[in-house]
Design a protein around this motif. Sequence first.
Motif, mmCIF file in Angstrom:
data_model
loop_
_atom_site.group_PDB
_atom_site.id
_atom_site.type_symbol
_atom_site.label_atom_id
_atom_site.label_comp_id
_atom_site.label_asym_id
_atom_site.label_seq_id
_atom_site.Cartn_x
_atom_site.Cartn_y
_atom_site.Cartn_z
ATOM 1 N N SER A 18 0.837 -1.199 0.000
ATOM 2 C CA SER A 18 0.000 0.000 0.000
ATOM 3 C C SER A 18 0.871 1.249 0.000
ATOM 4 O O SER A 18 2.044 1.219 0.388
ATOM 5 N N LEU A 19 0.259 2.321 -0.448
ATOM 6 C CA LEU A 19 0.909 3.623 -0.506
ATOM 7 C C LEU A 19 0.051 4.596 0.289
ATOM 8 O O LEU A 19 -1.153 4.703 0.035
ATOM 9 N N ARG A 20 0.655 5.255 1.262
ATOM 10 C CA ARG A 20 -0.058 6.261 2.050
ATOM 11 C C ARG A 20 0.272 7.625 1.481
ATOM 12 O O ARG A 20 1.437 7.960 1.269
ATOM 13 N N ILE A 21 -0.779 8.405 1.263
ATOM 14 C CA ILE A 21 -0.579 9.763 0.778
ATOM 15 C C ILE A 21 -1.460 10.711 1.586
ATOM 16 O O ILE A 21 -2.638 10.435 1.816
ATOM 17 N N VAL A 22 -0.833 11.779 2.073
ATOM 18 C CA VAL A 22 -1.525 12.807 2.851
ATOM 19 C C VAL A 22 -1.408 14.099 2.057
ATOM 20 O O VAL A 22 -0.335 14.421 1.539
ATOM 21 N N PHE A 23 -2.514 14.820 1.979
ATOM 22 C CA PHE A 23 -2.540 16.069 1.217
ATOM 23 C C PHE A 23 -2.636 17.278 2.136
ATOM 24 O O PHE A 23 -3.026 17.165 3.304
#
Length: 122
Positions: A18-23
């Motif tokens: 999985s890839l975690r991305i926070v904006f």
Amino acid sequence: MTSERWPTELRLAKDKRSLRIVFDDGAAFDLPAEYLRVTSPSAEVQGHSPAERKTVPGKREVQIIGVEPVGNYAVKLVFDDMHDTGIYGWDYLYRLGAERGEKWQAYLDELAAKGLSRVRAR
């Protein structure tokens, strides 16, 4: 290319699934490798028109083995099945996160309608 959203964190899980991305607006998404692979923005998956889009089966166990920056507007993901042609822009990743439920269900429905499986054929 400009993006309305900007990532403040991009992290590949230790298991590479999985890839975690926070904006910068506070939205945070954990996107499974399988989901990212089957929704790849590449021409190989999306085609050159909606009629050419492909349903990609057998990717339940896929892993992300590389995350490469593309300018300041995107990343290229490299998967262990050697797919590496999709350029994931920040807005596209945001949409994948925000619309994950609907997009994932549409994918599952497509698999079922075509008699395909998430499990790779041996």
